[in-house]
Design a protein around this motif. Structure first.
Motif, PDB file in Angstrom:
ATOM      1  N   THR A  96     -60.743 -46.252   5.803  1.00 34.44           N
ATOM      2  CA  THR A  96     -59.944 -46.735   4.379  1.00 34.44           C
ATOM      3  C   THR A  96     -60.026 -48.245   4.353  1.00 34.44           C
ATOM      4  OG1 THR A  96     -58.225 -44.996   4.850  1.00 34.44           O
ATOM      5  CG2 THR A  96     -57.946 -46.426   3.071  1.00 34.44           C
ATOM      6  N   ASP A 197     -69.378 -43.146   1.821  1.00 34.69           N
ATOM      7  CA  ASP A 197     -68.294 -42.542   2.713  1.00 34.69           C
ATOM      8  C   ASP A 197     -68.763 -41.534   3.453  1.00 34.69           C
ATOM      9  OD1 ASP A 197     -66.308 -41.600   3.653  1.00 34.69           O
ATOM     10  OD2 ASP A 197     -64.811 -41.863   1.908  1.00 34.69           O
ATOM     11  N   TYR A 200     -67.183 -37.593   7.131  1.00 33.77           N
ATOM     12  CA  TYR A 200     -67.457 -36.068   7.711  1.00 33.77           C
ATOM     13  C   TYR A 200     -68.911 -35.683   8.075  1.00 33.77           C
ATOM     14  CZ  TYR A 200     -62.805 -35.778   5.743  1.00 33.77           C
ATOM     15  OH  TYR A 200     -61.512 -36.055   5.384  1.00 33.77           O
ATOM     16  N   SER A 228     -65.871 -42.796  10.484  1.00 32.70           N
ATOM     17  CA  SER A 228     -64.355 -42.673  11.071  1.00 32.70           C
ATOM     18  C   SER A 228     -64.386 -42.111  12.360  1.00 32.70           C
ATOM     19  CB  SER A 228     -63.610 -41.916  10.204  1.00 32.70           C
ATOM     20  OG  SER A 228     -62.323 -42.023  10.640  1.00 32.70           O
ATOM     21  N   LYS A 231     -61.824 -38.804  12.487  1.00 27.48           N
ATOM     22  CA  LYS A 231     -62.328 -37.665  12.156  1.00 27.48           C
ATOM     23  C   LYS A 231     -63.216 -36.919  13.171  1.00 27.48           C
ATOM     24  CE  LYS A 231     -61.352 -38.285   8.008  1.00 27.48           C
ATOM     25  NZ  LYS A 231     -59.911 -38.068   7.560  1.00 27.48           N
ATOM     26  N   LYS A 239     -56.557 -44.251  13.767  1.00 29.09           N
ATOM     27  CA  LYS A 239     -56.973 -45.390  12.856  1.00 29.09           C
ATOM     28  C   LYS A 239     -57.997 -46.153  13.103  1.00 29.09           C
ATOM     29  CE  LYS A 239     -56.102 -45.432   9.063  1.00 29.09           C
ATOM     30  NZ  LYS A 239     -56.645 -44.840   7.856  1.00 29.09           N
TER      31      LYS A 239
END
Ligand code: PMP
Ligand code: GLN
Length: 383
Positions: A96, A197, A200, A228, A231, A239
């Motif tokens: 984010t 992004d 995933y 990320s 994930k 985070k």
């Protein structure tokens, strides 16, 4: 006080609202996307170790070298791209923050930024905070794919950025080779910056492979690819994420990042670097781990009256409830949470104009213990 709200319309995110409702009503929480299991034991132990052994002060601005090197190895292995870990990889406190910094670094007042509904919630507000203009196009049903002709006709002299998110939250759609070619052609032709992004990236099923912008030299040169660890290591609360971009774009990103959070959490970076170095099989195990969870959940719902949509990636599953109820999705998600005991996310909230989305579809999250999925499916089958 005399001030004008910069985001008067956003309210509280649906993820916060539904998780709170799940807690209040003791519902099984298949709404907000986070696992109900822990990160790997060894990773937790490494975190403890680093906390207890002096890694508790500021990390370098771009992240610790060992973790950035691991990211560069991973990018080479998965996307066959040589990235310079020092000048092209930046560790951030989650995807984010990375997306916010990328948008803030590039978007000037009046710039148009193309994004696709249903769209993840953090892109539009970040664009507006920079004075940019979000241009919301719609993914095409039933595949939730991009209509590239529509993209081309939406491009104006003010278009600066295109944001893509595949595997896609909330629909689980993925990019094809053709999509990647079209993205490359359009981005080059109109000189666009791409924010991709890819949080995933490791959750792609049925033998398919994730397509990263980093696999294309032309796209890699003009993209921020965002990932990320939350994930990929079952640790959303840690985070921590990272961005891969050319040295030119990275310099701009870091200029913003240093004044937003400055650095990411130090001991987590050391723990991830150790764990990635000694457990390369972890990432390889993720597609089958999540494919199995998807299959357990979907086969348990076979006897239900939900119509299960294809989920090719992510840990989300869309379900059409039109055979069960004819009420708007927000009402239905609240009903599921409060009366049935299973929390879900209404997908109209992922649309710029939620009222334009009249389909009867909710999103369930399947990154849960198999027992949790079975218990939820049992309740849903009774409807
Ligand atoms: N992008 C998408 C599509 C997501 O679903 C999420 C989920 N949290 C994020 C970005 C943010 O990731 P992080 O928690 O690392 O900030
Ligand atoms: N990305 C998660 C989801 O889609 C939620 C993250 C958040 O709450 N911001 O469920």
């Amino acid at each position: 006080m005399n001030f004008i709200s910069k985001l008067p319309d956003v309210g509280t995110t649906i993820f916060t609202i539904m998780s709170q409702m799940a807690e209040d009503y003791k519902a099984i929480n298949l709404s907000q996307g986070y696992p109900d299991y822990d990160p790997p034991l060894e990773l937790k132990e490494r975190l403890n170790w680093h906390v207890n052994n002096g890694h508790n002060q500021y990390a370098p601005l771009a992240g610790i070298a060992a973790l950035r090197q691991q990211c560069a190895f991973k990018i080479k292995e998965y996307y066959d791209r040589d990235v310079n870990w020092d000048t092209e990889v930046t560790i951030t406190p989650g995807a984010t923050e990375a997306i916010y910094c990328a948008i803030t670094a590039i978007v000037q007042p009046g710039d148009e930024v193309i994004m696709f509904d249903p769209v993840y919630d953090c892109y539009d507000p970040a664009v507006r905070l920079s004075g940019g203009v979000p241009i919301h196009l719609k993914l095409c049903s039933p595949e939730y794919s991009i209509d590239w002709r529509q993209v081309e006709s939406a491009i104006s002299s003010k278009t600066k950025v295109i944001i893509v998110n595949f595997p896609h939250n909330p629909t689980g759609s993925i990019m094809s080779d053709d999509d990647m070619m079209q993205l490359e052609e359009i981005a080059v032709k109109y000189d666009l910056v791409v924010i991709s992004d890819e949080v995933y990236e490791h959750f792609v099923f049925d033998g398919k492979k994730h397509k990263s912008v980093l696999s294309s030299p032309k796209l890699a040169a003009r993209s921020f690819a965002v990932f990320s660890f939350g994930k990929s290591f079952h640790a959303t609360g840690w985070k921590t994420g990272y961005v891969v971009a050319s040295a030119l774009l990275t310099k701009e990103l870091r200029a913003v990042h240093q004044f937003v959070t400055f650095v990411a959490f130090t001991p987590v970076q050391f723990a991830l670097a150790d764990y990635m170095a000694s457990n390369p099989e972890h990432l390889q195990s993720l597609p089958s781990f999540y494919e199995k969870k998807r299959d357990i959940f979907c086969s348990a719902l076979k006897e239900s009256r939900f119509i299960i949509k294809p989920s090719k990636g992510t840990f989300f599953q869309l379900a059409d409830y039109s055979r069960i109820a004819d009420v708007p999705d927000k009402v239905y998600a609240e009903y599921l949470t409060q009366e049935v005991g299973v929390a879900a996310i209404p997908i109209s909230v992922f649309f710029d104009d939620p009222d334009s989305e009249s389909s009867r579809v909710v999103r369930f999250c399947f990154c849960k213990e198999d027992d949790t999925l079975a218990s939820a499916a049992k309740l849903l089958c009774a409807l």
